[in-house]
Design an enzyme around this catalytic site. Sequence first.
Site, PDB file in Angstrom:
ATOM      1  N   LYS A 124       0.841  -1.190   0.000  1.00 41.13           N
ATOM      2  CA  LYS A 124       0.000   0.000   0.000  1.00 41.13           C
ATOM      3  C   LYS A 124       0.880   1.246   0.000  1.00 41.13           C
ATOM      4  O   LYS A 124       1.945   1.232   0.615  1.00 41.13           O
ATOM      5  CB  LYS A 124      -0.918   0.003   1.231  1.00 41.13           C
ATOM      6  CG  LYS A 124      -1.778  -1.239   1.394  1.00 41.13           C
ATOM      7  CD  LYS A 124      -2.853  -1.338   0.334  1.00 41.13           C
ATOM      8  CE  LYS A 124      -3.735  -2.570   0.571  1.00 41.13           C
ATOM      9  NZ  LYS A 124      -4.793  -2.705  -0.446  1.00 41.13           N
ATOM     10  N   HIS A 160      -5.852 -13.912  -7.669  1.00 33.86           N
ATOM     11  CA  HIS A 160      -6.762 -12.917  -7.104  1.00 33.86           C
ATOM     12  C   HIS A 160      -8.120 -13.049  -7.775  1.00 33.86           C
ATOM     13  O   HIS A 160      -8.201 -13.425  -8.947  1.00 33.86           O
ATOM     14  CB  HIS A 160      -6.198 -11.508  -7.294  1.00 33.86           C
ATOM     15  CG  HIS A 160      -6.835 -10.497  -6.391  1.00 33.86           C
ATOM     16  ND1 HIS A 160      -8.091  -9.982  -6.616  1.00 33.86           N
ATOM     17  CD2 HIS A 160      -6.398  -9.914  -5.237  1.00 33.86           C
ATOM     18  CE1 HIS A 160      -8.393  -9.123  -5.654  1.00 33.86           C
ATOM     19  NE2 HIS A 160      -7.386  -9.073  -4.801  1.00 33.86           N
TER      20      HIS A 160
END
Length: 470
Positions: A167, A286
């Site tokens: 992040k 994912h």
Amino acid sequence: MSKKYDAGVKEYRDTYWTPDYVPLDTDLLACFKVTGQEGVPREEVAAAVAAESSTGTWSTVWSELLTDLEFYKGRCYRIEDVPGDKESFYAFIAYPLDLFEEGSITNVLTSLVGNVFGFKALRHLRLEDIRFPMAFIKTCGGPPNGIVVERDRLNKYGRPLLGCTIKPKLGLSGKNYGRVVYECLRGGLDLTKDDENINSQPFQRWRERFEFVAEAVKLAQQETGEVKGHYLNCTATTPEEMYERAEFAKELDMPIIMHDYITGGFTANTGLANWCRKNGMLLHIHRAMHAVIDRHPKHGIHFRVLAKCLRLSGGDQLHTGTVVGKLEGDRQTTLGFIDNLRESFVPEDRNRGNFFDQDWGSMPGVFAVASGGIHVWHMPALLAIFGDDSCLQFGGGTHGHPWGSAAGAAANRVALEACVKARNAGREIEKESRDILMEAAKHSPELAIALETWKEIKFEFDTVDKLDVQ
């Protein structure tokens, strides 16, 4: 012609509603939740689903006489009420195996969830579950490595893998991205990952990211003496570009790559899984875009189906939600599709949403990945829910630590090892979660700060898609 041909339109149930049919072991079985238009009989709507997802069309056609329709047609063999829902019902349909190309999840889904979902006689339609016959499973490659091989490659045993998503997921330069990877891995994480939407954007081209990440992984390995890795997202505009990225990851001696299997597509995913199997590469998957397909309780495809399809198409790790974090998913439903990722045989269990027995034979299992809104206070519950054959990924729960990503990683590692130790000692880790974590925090200032930082953070929203059980 030897048979009489009667042109015109006839009711679907005359051909495709077969309540006396006993499914064969080689049949592919599907359970649909059906909501028909008002006034249309259940048997007609269910038969229409069977017809439109197999051999049928709206009119009787002469060319039916050129084949054996009785052999090839889908058959609705059972209808059940949906508990607590007077509008909908379950339709169980059997499909002969010869309707599908061997090893092709793409072909299976094109039939089962193709044009039939736009059928006017239906208000809603949802594919709840599939029973894949062993004869089909044996034609699929499945996970390129599986749980046992992945543990051997990473030299991690007796506990879940520990990771995080980098992040901010967008906007970092390649060099700064690599720096964050290094901080997380040296702090105690096993793995870090690209987020689903980091591919090759103007602020960070894929080759630059791969190079800086590889440097960070190798530095962290040298510093800690542990095997480390980073999921390099190879999802790309074309399959050719995807393979180019995978090959470069291999050149950099990286152990694992990543693919967005729904947005990338099952054809691309199966191809990449085959490449990983041939090249000794682990494959993280994912599920970006899944909630568009699976979240509505009456329309779409349940995630248990998408999870089964992924195991067949190929992947070593798959995101499954967290139960306790920010993403949708109740405990029993999540356990149901986790079973279908990892176990060799999963019995029918409506309390977990499994409508059929599913025999996976010797196909390797897939690590369940818990990711999304989790932090150190969730660690005992995550270990209890997901067990050892999982990967627990703390994004904000790592980088949001007041002392930085390395401290956040250290806090998560201490919390995980404390919970594993307590579980192995026979303690009830969910009931004793606070005591276990507070005891560990006495010897870890990083964990103590993390516990204080996230003590009020909860995601207590009701589940939208609930199990249909009373």
